[in-house]
Motif scaffolding. Structure first.
Motif, PDB file in Angstrom:
ATOM      1  N   LYS A  95       0.826  -1.210   0.000  1.00  0.00           N
ATOM      2  CA  LYS A  95       0.000   0.000   0.000  1.00  0.00           C
ATOM      3  C   LYS A  95       0.861   1.260   0.000  1.00  0.00           C
ATOM      4  O   LYS A  95       0.588   2.220  -0.729  1.00  0.00           O
ATOM      5  CB  LYS A  95      -0.930  -0.005   1.212  1.00  0.00           C
ATOM      6  CG  LYS A  95      -2.090  -0.981   1.113  1.00  0.00           C
ATOM      7  CD  LYS A  95      -2.863  -1.074   2.415  1.00  0.00           C
ATOM      8  CE  LYS A  95      -3.427   0.251   2.856  1.00  0.00           C
ATOM      9  NZ  LYS A  95      -4.238   0.128   4.091  1.00  0.00           N
ATOM     10  N   LYS A  96       1.881   1.262   0.828  1.00  0.00           N
ATOM     11  CA  LYS A  96       2.736   2.454   0.933  1.00  0.00           C
ATOM     12  C   LYS A  96       3.497   2.725  -0.358  1.00  0.00           C
ATOM     13  O   LYS A  96       3.782   3.884  -0.681  1.00  0.00           O
ATOM     14  CB  LYS A  96       3.714   2.288   2.095  1.00  0.00           C
ATOM     15  CG  LYS A  96       3.055   2.397   3.460  1.00  0.00           C
ATOM     16  CD  LYS A  96       4.073   2.218   4.584  1.00  0.00           C
ATOM     17  CE  LYS A  96       3.402   2.328   5.947  1.00  0.00           C
ATOM     18  NZ  LYS A  96       4.374   2.123   7.045  1.00  0.00           N
ATOM     19  N   ALA A  97       3.816   1.681  -1.096  1.00  0.00           N
ATOM     20  CA  ALA A  97       4.545   1.862  -2.355  1.00  0.00           C
ATOM     21  C   ALA A  97       3.627   2.334  -3.478  1.00  0.00           C
ATOM     22  O   ALA A  97       4.027   3.159  -4.303  1.00  0.00           O
ATOM     23  CB  ALA A  97       5.229   0.561  -2.751  1.00  0.00           C
ATOM     24  N   GLN A  98       2.392   1.818  -3.509  1.00  0.00           N
ATOM     25  CA  GLN A  98       1.504   2.107  -4.635  1.00  0.00           C
ATOM     26  C   GLN A  98       0.959   3.530  -4.604  1.00  0.00           C
ATOM     27  O   GLN A  98       0.853   4.189  -5.651  1.00  0.00           O
ATOM     28  CB  GLN A  98       0.311   1.135  -4.659  1.00  0.00           C
ATOM     29  CG  GLN A  98       0.656  -0.328  -4.484  1.00  0.00           C
ATOM     30  CD  GLN A  98       1.339  -0.939  -5.678  1.00  0.00           C
ATOM     31  OE1 GLN A  98       0.784  -1.006  -6.758  1.00  0.00           O
ATOM     32  NE2 GLN A  98       2.544  -1.392  -5.497  1.00  0.00           N
ATOM     33  N   ALA A  99       0.614   4.026  -3.412  1.00  0.00           N
ATOM     34  CA  ALA A  99      -0.069   5.326  -3.305  1.00  0.00           C
ATOM     35  C   ALA A  99       0.733   6.486  -3.900  1.00  0.00           C
ATOM     36  O   ALA A  99       0.193   7.255  -4.717  1.00  0.00           O
ATOM     37  CB  ALA A  99      -0.442   5.602  -1.852  1.00  0.00           C
ATOM     38  N   PRO A 100       2.013   6.672  -3.554  1.00  0.00           N
ATOM     39  CA  PRO A 100       2.750   7.796  -4.154  1.00  0.00           C
ATOM     40  C   PRO A 100       2.974   7.633  -5.656  1.00  0.00           C
ATOM     41  O   PRO A 100       3.052   8.637  -6.388  1.00  0.00           O
ATOM     42  CB  PRO A 100       4.081   7.807  -3.391  1.00  0.00           C
ATOM     43  CG  PRO A 100       4.213   6.459  -2.791  1.00  0.00           C
ATOM     44  CD  PRO A 100       2.818   5.992  -2.522  1.00  0.00           C
ATOM     45  N   GLU A 101       3.060   6.405  -6.133  1.00  0.00           N
ATOM     46  CA  GLU A 101       3.222   6.195  -7.570  1.00  0.00           C
ATOM     47  C   GLU A 101       1.950   6.584  -8.319  1.00  0.00           C
ATOM     48  O   GLU A 101       2.015   7.141  -9.424  1.00  0.00           O
ATOM     49  CB  GLU A 101       3.604   4.736  -7.852  1.00  0.00           C
ATOM     50  CG  GLU A 101       5.012   4.389  -7.363  1.00  0.00           C
ATOM     51  CD  GLU A 101       5.393   2.942  -7.590  1.00  0.00           C
ATOM     52  OE1 GLU A 101       4.536   2.168  -8.089  1.00  0.00           O
ATOM     53  OE2 GLU A 101       6.534   2.569  -7.278  1.00  0.00           O
ATOM     54  N   ILE A 102       0.802   6.311  -7.723  1.00  0.00           N
ATOM     55  CA  ILE A 102      -0.468   6.743  -8.329  1.00  0.00           C
ATOM     56  C   ILE A 102      -0.505   8.258  -8.434  1.00  0.00           C
ATOM     57  O   ILE A 102      -0.882   8.822  -9.466  1.00  0.00           O
ATOM     58  CB  ILE A 102      -1.668   6.230  -7.488  1.00  0.00           C
ATOM     59  CG1 ILE A 102      -1.801   4.710  -7.625  1.00  0.00           C
ATOM     60  CG2 ILE A 102      -2.960   6.923  -7.923  1.00  0.00           C
ATOM     61  CD1 ILE A 102      -2.842   4.099  -6.700  1.00  0.00           C
ATOM     62  N   GLU A 103      -0.088   8.935  -7.371  1.00  0.00           N
ATOM     63  CA  GLU A 103      -0.080  10.400  -7.370  1.00  0.00           C
ATOM     64  C   GLU A 103       0.862  10.945  -8.447  1.00  0.00           C
ATOM     65  O   GLU A 103       0.531  11.904  -9.155  1.00  0.00           O
ATOM     66  CB  GLU A 103       0.349  10.903  -5.989  1.00  0.00           C
ATOM     67  CG  GLU A 103       0.303  12.420  -5.850  1.00  0.00           C
ATOM     68  CD  GLU A 103       0.650  12.886  -4.452  1.00  0.00           C
ATOM     69  OE1 GLU A 103       0.768  14.104  -4.247  1.00  0.00           O
ATOM     70  OE2 GLU A 103       0.808  12.030  -3.549  1.00  0.00           O
ATOM     71  N   THR A 104       2.021  10.322  -8.584  1.00  0.00           N
ATOM     72  CA  THR A 104       2.987  10.757  -9.595  1.00  0.00           C
ATOM     73  C   THR A 104       2.424  10.607 -11.005  1.00  0.00           C
ATOM     74  O   THR A 104       2.493  11.538 -11.825  1.00  0.00           O
ATOM     75  CB  THR A 104       4.287   9.939  -9.475  1.00  0.00           C
ATOM     76  OG1 THR A 104       4.900  10.226  -8.212  1.00  0.00           O
ATOM     77  CG2 THR A 104       5.262  10.276 -10.589  1.00  0.00           C
ATOM     78  N   MET A 105       1.855   9.461 -11.308  1.00  0.00           N
ATOM     79  CA  MET A 105       1.329   9.222 -12.651  1.00  0.00           C
ATOM     80  C   MET A 105       0.105  10.082 -12.944  1.00  0.00           C
ATOM     81  O   MET A 105      -0.106  10.508 -14.085  1.00  0.00           O
ATOM     82  CB  MET A 105       1.019   7.732 -12.828  1.00  0.00           C
ATOM     83  CG  MET A 105       2.268   6.871 -12.896  1.00  0.00           C
ATOM     84  SD  MET A 105       1.946   5.111 -13.212  1.00  0.00           S
ATOM     85  CE  MET A 105       1.361   4.580 -11.582  1.00  0.00           C
ATOM     86  N   THR A 106      -0.693  10.363 -11.921  1.00  0.00           N
ATOM     87  CA  THR A 106      -1.827  11.276 -12.092  1.00  0.00           C
ATOM     88  C   THR A 106      -1.332  12.657 -12.517  1.00  0.00           C
ATOM     89  O   THR A 106      -1.919  13.295 -13.394  1.00  0.00           O
ATOM     90  CB  THR A 106      -2.630  11.375 -10.784  1.00  0.00           C
ATOM     91  OG1 THR A 106      -3.190  10.083 -10.464  1.00  0.00           O
ATOM     92  CG2 THR A 106      -3.770  12.375 -10.909  1.00  0.00           C
ATOM     93  N   GLY A 107      -0.243  13.105 -11.898  1.00  0.00           N
ATOM     94  CA  GLY A 107       0.346  14.391 -12.272  1.00  0.00           C
ATOM     95  C   GLY A 107       0.814  14.413 -13.711  1.00  0.00           C
ATOM     96  O   GLY A 107       0.640  15.424 -14.417  1.00  0.00           O
ATOM     97  N   TRP A 108       1.402  13.313 -14.183  1.00  0.00           N
ATOM     98  CA  TRP A 108       1.838  13.253 -15.580  1.00  0.00           C
ATOM     99  C   TRP A 108       0.652  13.418 -16.520  1.00  0.00           C
ATOM    100  O   TRP A 108       0.695  14.214 -17.456  1.00  0.00           O
ATOM    101  CB  TRP A 108       2.505  11.913 -15.882  1.00  0.00           C
ATOM    102  CG  TRP A 108       3.767  11.644 -15.145  1.00  0.00           C
ATOM    103  CD1 TRP A 108       4.558  12.554 -14.481  1.00  0.00           C
ATOM    104  CD2 TRP A 108       4.405  10.376 -14.992  1.00  0.00           C
ATOM    105  NE1 TRP A 108       5.636  11.916 -13.927  1.00  0.00           N
ATOM    106  CE2 TRP A 108       5.581  10.589 -14.221  1.00  0.00           C
ATOM    107  CE3 TRP A 108       4.107   9.083 -15.424  1.00  0.00           C
ATOM    108  CZ2 TRP A 108       6.442   9.539 -13.885  1.00  0.00           C
ATOM    109  CZ3 TRP A 108       4.962   8.045 -15.094  1.00  0.00           C
ATOM    110  CH2 TRP A 108       6.123   8.275 -14.328  1.00  0.00           C
ATOM    111  N   LEU A 109      -0.400  12.643 -16.273  1.00  0.00           N
ATOM    112  CA  LEU A 109      -1.554  12.667 -17.168  1.00  0.00           C
ATOM    113  C   LEU A 109      -2.187  14.052 -17.212  1.00  0.00           C
ATOM    114  O   LEU A 109      -2.594  14.526 -18.280  1.00  0.00           O
ATOM    115  CB  LEU A 109      -2.577  11.609 -16.731  1.00  0.00           C
ATOM    116  CG  LEU A 109      -2.144  10.151 -16.935  1.00  0.00           C
ATOM    117  CD1 LEU A 109      -3.164   9.209 -16.308  1.00  0.00           C
ATOM    118  CD2 LEU A 109      -1.965   9.824 -18.414  1.00  0.00           C
ATOM    119  N   LYS A 110      -2.271  14.711 -16.081  1.00  0.00           N
ATOM    120  CA  LYS A 110      -2.839  16.058 -16.056  1.00  0.00           C
ATOM    121  C   LYS A 110      -1.958  17.030 -16.846  1.00  0.00           C
ATOM    122  O   LYS A 110      -2.462  17.884 -17.575  1.00  0.00           O
ATOM    123  CB  LYS A 110      -3.005  16.530 -14.615  1.00  0.00           C
ATOM    124  CG  LYS A 110      -4.130  15.821 -13.864  1.00  0.00           C
ATOM    125  CD  LYS A 110      -4.253  16.333 -12.440  1.00  0.00           C
ATOM    126  CE  LYS A 110      -5.425  15.670 -11.713  1.00  0.00           C
ATOM    127  NZ  LYS A 110      -5.549  16.138 -10.310  1.00  0.00           N
TER     128      LYS A 110
END
Length: 209
Positions: A95-110
């Motif tokens: 869980k701790k590894a996945q959450a910040p990666e989701i945030e990072t990729m969300t920023g890319w897409l935006k």
């Protein structure tokens, strides 16, 4: 030239002036482009960091976000249904590894002006059925996991998470081969390294019961 000077003197000055003119012309001092001189070229500005991406990078982010979200949902079940402290510790690590990666990729897409997946689904985003995403569990799989308890849950969780991680690794390898965005390729490397290590750990846990 001064007409009072002697004829030989005037002739010498005239010859000197002609020679100087030829030298200046050969050097292009009259601002004309001489033979063998390349015309000036204009260099286009380098694209910004966000512009250096391709469709493979977009597909990687749009696919990995719901993939990571499903891993978090699976890990959330461990606290209520699992029996082994080792499985619980692994679930928290995931869980701790996945959450910040989701945030990072969300920023890319935006930044790219692309759609961000909602929930754990990519339907309606041009990628077809989610079942085509490597390692993604369907609703029936998630129901079976949610209905298990104790040691049976732990075994099912580890087995399903190994498949899930292998799917993420396959997606990351595709990004490394086809992507153009440096940070995305670096994240793909991290996913391959970390999730390969976790697969080894989970297989060891299954062997020891």
């Amino acid at each position: 030239m001064n007409t009072n000077r002697s004829l030989p003197r005037r002739a010498a000055l005239a010859a000197t002036a002609v020679a100087a003119g030829l030298i200046l012309a050969a050097c292009g001092s009259d601002n004309t482009i001489t033979a063998g001189t390349a015309p000036a070229t204009t260099t286009a500005p380098a694209p910004s960091e966000a512009d250096r991406h391709n469709q493979a990078d977009v597909a990687f982010a749009q696919g990995m976000i719901p993939h990571h979200r499903q891993a978090i949902l699976m890990s959330d079940m461990v606290a209520a249904h699992g029996a082994s402290p080792d499985v619980r510790a692994l679930a928290e690590k995931i869980k701790k590894a996945q959450a910040p990666e989701i945030e990072t990729m969300t920023g890319w897409l935006k930044a790219w002006g692309e759609k961000v997946p909602t929930g754990v689904s990519m339907n309606g985003m041009g990628h077809g059925d989610d079942s085509g995403m490597p390692g993604m569990m369907d609703d029936q799989d998630m129901d079976r996991l949610g209905n298990a308890r104790g040691n049976a849950f732990d075994t099912m969780f580890l087995t399903m998470m190994i498949d899930h991680h292998e799917g993420a690794i396959a997606m990351a390898k595709t990004e490394k081969q086809q992507g153009a965005y440096g940070p995305a390729k670096a994240l793909a490397d991290d996913i391959i390294t970390s999730q390969t290590a976790e697969i080894t750990q989970m297989r060891g846990m299954l062997r020891t019961g």
